[in-house]
Scaffold this motif. Structure first.
Motif, short mmCIF file in Angstrom:
data_model
loop_
_atom_site.label_atom_id
_atom_site.label_comp_id
_atom_site.label_asym_id
_atom_site.label_seq_id
_atom_site.Cartn_x
_atom_site.Cartn_y
_atom_site.Cartn_z
N UNK A 67 0.81 -1.22 0.00
CA UNK A 67 0.00 0.00 0.00
C UNK A 67 0.84 1.27 0.00
N UNK A 68 2.12 1.13 0.25
CA UNK A 68 3.00 2.29 0.39
C UNK A 68 3.59 2.74 -0.93
N UNK A 99 7.80 8.10 2.72
CA UNK A 99 6.79 7.21 2.14
C UNK A 99 5.46 7.95 2.17
N UNK A 100 4.54 7.52 1.32
CA UNK A 100 3.18 8.03 1.44
C UNK A 100 2.22 6.85 1.39
N UNK A 101 1.07 7.08 1.99
CA UNK A 101 0.02 6.07 2.09
C UNK A 101 -1.29 6.76 1.75
N UNK A 102 -1.92 6.33 0.66
CA UNK A 102 -3.19 6.91 0.25
C UNK A 102 -4.33 6.02 0.74
N UNK A 103 -5.19 6.60 1.57
CA UNK A 103 -6.38 5.91 2.06
C UNK A 103 -7.58 6.40 1.25
N UNK A 104 -8.61 5.58 1.08
CA UNK A 104 -9.74 5.99 0.25
C UNK A 104 -10.50 7.21 0.78
#
Length: 148
Positions: A67-68, A99-104
């Motif tokens: 997911x990252x 890092x980035x993490x995109x959540x809906x």
């Protein structure tokens, strides 16, 4: 380096939604110090393993490495004087991977009370302005170019 010293290698994780709402955490011991998820590598962890662990510890979110988004390069910055006692005596600088993490969508999180006292979602410009860390501000402002 003694095992009880922190490694001068850390991660910065910008958690966001597709419309660039950014998750910010307020440090427990420093009211007014807002930031993204951060943390130092432990043991033989990879930077990615550190990221997954820190996201879980600081937000309660269980994520996978897939997911990252791993950003290119790294930041080198001087460790703030008040935090240098955590590192070996000769250590003055830290290597940080982003890092980035995109959540809906925005969601509730579970804070680690020993580390953070509050959380909020904010639009990117507001979030960047709230961050005490220059590298955190820069990462938030660069997010539209990285997370396309």
């Amino acid at each position: 380096m003694a095992t009880d010293y922190k490694r001068p290698e850390s991660v910065l994780v910008v958690i966001h939604t597709p419309d660039l709402q950014i998750l910010l955490l307020e440090r427990a011991k420093h009211p007014g110090y807002w930031q993204s998820v951060t943390g130092s590598r432990e043991g033989n962890e990879s930077f990615t393993d550190t990221t997954v662990r820190e996201v879980a510890e600081e937000t309660g979110l269980q994520i996978s490495a897939a997911q990252l988004r791993v950003w290119p390069g790294e930041n080198i910055y001087e460790i703030m004087t008040e935090w240098r006692h955590r590192y070996a005596p000769e250590v003055t600088h830290n290597r940080e991977r982003v890092f980035s993490l995109c959540l809906p969508s925005v969601c509730d999180i579970t804070l680690s009370p020993s580390e953070h006292r509050a959380w909020r979602w904010a639009p990117a410009a507001e979030a960047a302005a709230a961050c005490f860390s220059a590298s955190n501000r820069e990462a938030i402002l660069a997010l539209p170019n990285i997370s396309v």
